[in-house]
Design a protein around this motif. Structure first.
Motif, mmCIF file in Angstrom:
data_model
loop_
_atom_site.group_PDB
_atom_site.id
_atom_site.type_symbol
_atom_site.label_atom_id
_atom_site.label_comp_id
_atom_site.label_asym_id
_atom_site.label_seq_id
_atom_site.Cartn_x
_atom_site.Cartn_y
_atom_site.Cartn_z
ATOM 1 N N ALA A 50 0.852 -1.199 0.000
ATOM 2 C CA ALA A 50 0.000 0.000 0.000
ATOM 3 C C ALA A 50 0.880 1.239 0.000
ATOM 4 O O ALA A 50 1.758 1.393 0.848
ATOM 5 C CB ALA A 50 -0.899 -0.003 1.230
ATOM 6 N N VAL A 51 0.643 2.102 -0.984
ATOM 7 C CA VAL A 51 1.424 3.342 -1.097
ATOM 8 C C VAL A 51 0.482 4.508 -0.803
ATOM 9 O O VAL A 51 -0.464 4.750 -1.539
ATOM 10 C CB VAL A 51 2.021 3.480 -2.517
ATOM 11 C CG1 VAL A 51 2.724 4.822 -2.669
ATOM 12 C CG2 VAL A 51 2.981 2.334 -2.814
ATOM 13 N N ILE A 52 0.734 5.185 0.292
ATOM 14 C CA ILE A 52 -0.108 6.323 0.668
ATOM 15 C C ILE A 52 0.542 7.595 0.126
ATOM 16 O O ILE A 52 1.677 7.908 0.484
ATOM 17 C CB ILE A 52 -0.231 6.457 2.201
ATOM 18 C CG1 ILE A 52 -0.712 5.157 2.824
ATOM 19 C CG2 ILE A 52 -1.141 7.625 2.568
ATOM 20 C CD1 ILE A 52 -0.590 5.128 4.357
ATOM 21 N N LYS A 81 2.850 -4.189 3.211
ATOM 22 C CA LYS A 81 3.876 -3.163 3.432
ATOM 23 C C LYS A 81 3.224 -1.803 3.190
ATOM 24 O O LYS A 81 2.415 -1.660 2.264
ATOM 25 C CB LYS A 81 5.013 -3.386 2.429
ATOM 26 C CG LYS A 81 6.141 -2.397 2.526
ATOM 27 C CD LYS A 81 7.204 -2.769 1.475
ATOM 28 C CE LYS A 81 8.093 -1.587 1.167
ATOM 29 N NZ LYS A 81 8.764 -1.705 -0.113
ATOM 30 N N VAL A 82 3.562 -0.833 4.014
ATOM 31 C CA VAL A 82 3.002 0.518 3.844
ATOM 32 C C VAL A 82 4.138 1.487 3.521
ATOM 33 O O VAL A 82 5.082 1.648 4.304
ATOM 34 C CB VAL A 82 2.259 0.984 5.120
ATOM 35 C CG1 VAL A 82 1.860 2.452 5.000
ATOM 36 C CG2 VAL A 82 1.021 0.118 5.364
ATOM 37 N N HIS A 120 8.144 2.397 5.157
ATOM 38 C CA HIS A 120 9.078 2.925 4.163
ATOM 39 C C HIS A 120 8.585 4.326 3.798
ATOM 40 O O HIS A 120 7.379 4.556 3.775
ATOM 41 C CB HIS A 120 9.006 2.015 2.927
ATOM 42 C CG HIS A 120 10.129 2.210 1.973
ATOM 43 N ND1 HIS A 120 10.826 1.177 1.417
ATOM 44 C CD2 HIS A 120 10.689 3.333 1.472
ATOM 45 C CE1 HIS A 120 11.773 1.659 0.619
ATOM 46 N NE2 HIS A 120 11.702 2.961 0.635
ATOM 47 N N LEU A 121 9.511 5.229 3.497
ATOM 48 C CA LEU A 121 9.077 6.586 3.135
ATOM 49 C C LEU A 121 9.850 7.080 1.919
ATOM 50 O O LEU A 121 11.042 6.831 1.790
ATOM 51 C CB LEU A 121 9.281 7.530 4.318
ATOM 52 C CG LEU A 121 8.812 8.974 4.114
ATOM 53 C CD1 LEU A 121 8.034 9.473 5.335
ATOM 54 C CD2 LEU A 121 9.984 9.909 3.842
ATOM 55 N N ALA A 139 14.126 5.214 4.372
ATOM 56 C CA ALA A 139 13.534 6.451 3.849
ATOM 57 C C ALA A 139 14.471 7.017 2.800
ATOM 58 O O ALA A 139 15.682 7.027 2.996
ATOM 59 C CB ALA A 139 13.335 7.450 4.990
ATOM 60 N N ARG A 140 13.904 7.444 1.685
ATOM 61 C CA ARG A 140 14.774 8.001 0.641
ATOM 62 C C ARG A 140 14.153 9.243 0.009
ATOM 63 O O ARG A 140 12.945 9.461 0.100
ATOM 64 C CB ARG A 140 15.106 6.946 -0.415
ATOM 65 C CG ARG A 140 13.941 6.392 -1.182
ATOM 66 C CD ARG A 140 14.388 5.089 -1.878
ATOM 67 N NE ARG A 140 13.583 4.763 -3.053
ATOM 68 C CZ ARG A 140 12.405 4.151 -2.996
ATOM 69 N NH1 ARG A 140 11.855 3.849 -1.836
ATOM 70 N NH2 ARG A 140 11.748 3.862 -4.113
#
Ligand code: R5P
Length: 290
Positions: A50-52, A81-82, A120-121, A139-140
């Motif tokens: 899931a990509v918010i 995974k979010v 993850h960001l 995070a990237r």
């Protein structure tokens, strides 16, 4: 993969989903009369990545809480995974203690997002990329500066001089020069830590008769760009433009920047703004597809 359309970045989220040819999950959001936020995912995320997509520009605190609530909802509904895509990452400028007694705000925000369920960001032109190394999850950051420079190139400003308003932003000006092919340089900027007042100076900068584009990560109050534009005019620049990844343009910033002699402000759609003339969708889509 499914794209969750955060209320703060609905249009950008839709564009990213289109680039990736992937499904979207709409979100119902409201603010209760007492000011609390509410979100509900209107789609299934079971076993999905899931990509918010939710920027965290103004109102930062509401947008951050909505992001945390969406991450919680995604995890509760079985997302594998979010990933939080925050084109503008709020609080990133408070990445260290400047005055005794302060918080390192961005570290507190990162921990809050982790507890909420973010794994993850991905962000864009974060103020200092090394701050992401201190996040409790991967995070990237990616850079939109080449996209902005391409925009100017396609509009006839090839060979324009790329200016960084301070030494710390020199890498941004260098990236822009890579596309524009003109010169680049930086100003010395000073900000009063108590009043926020910005001043700038330069010792050697040959911009007489040149078209200059000031590139920065953020334009907030406009103080930085106005101070830079003033010097450029004094040095005889023919025309001055301003470009940034995050056109926050608080209050009457845009008016004051234009009054200072800047021809046009070009930003991305990292935050809703009519200066957001360059979309991040292809850049973010490509990064998510990696
Ligand atoms: C600071 O170092 C940033 O790179 C920007 O220059 C700054 O945040 C812009 O803020 P303002 O528009 O309020 O001067």
């Amino acid at each position: 993969m499914k794209i969750i359309l955060g209320p703060a970045s609905k249009q950008l989220g839709e564009k990213i989903a289109k680039v990736l040819n992937t499904h979207i999950v709409p979100v119902v959001a409201k603010i209760f009369p007492d000011g609390e936020s509410y979100v509900r995912l209107e789609g299934d995320v079971l076993n999905e990545d899931a990509v918010i997509v939710q920027t965290t520009g103004p109102p930062q605190d509401t947008n951050l809480v909505q992001l945390a609530l969406m991450a919680d909802a995604a995890k509760r509904n079985g997302a594998r995974k979010v990933t939080a895509v925050t084109p503008y990452l709020a609080y990133a400028r408070q990445d260290k203690i400047f005055l005794h007694g302060e918080a390192v705000s961005i570290e507190a925000i990162a921990r809050m997002l982790q507890v909420a369920g973010v794994d993850h960001l991905l962000t864009v032109n974060v103020h200092q990329s090394k701050v992401l190394d201190r996040f409790p999850f991967p995070a990237r950051t990616v850079s939109a500066i080449s996209l902005l420079a391409e925009h100017f190139k396609h509009n006839g400003f090839e060979k324009a001089f790329a200016l960084a308003p301070d030494k710390g932003a020199m890498y941004i000006a260098e990236e822009a020069r890579g596309v524009l092919g003109g010169g680049c340089g930086y100003l010395e900027k000073h900000r009063d830590r108590y009043t926020g007042q910005v001043s700038a100076e330069t010792k050697t900068l040959d911009v007489k008769g040149k078209i200059v584009i000031i590139f920065d990560d953020i334009i907030s109050t406009g103080g930085t760009i106005i101070a830079a534009a003033k010097i450029l005019k004094e040095l005889g620049a023919e025309k001055v433009f301003a470009a940034c990844a995050h056109p926050l343009l608080i209050g009457d910033a845009e008016k004051r920047i234009l009054e200072a002699g800047v021809e046009e402000i070009v930003g991305t759609d990292s935050v809703p703004s009519h200066a957001g003339k360059v979309s991040l969708a292809p850049l973010i889509g490509k990064e998510l597809a990696r």
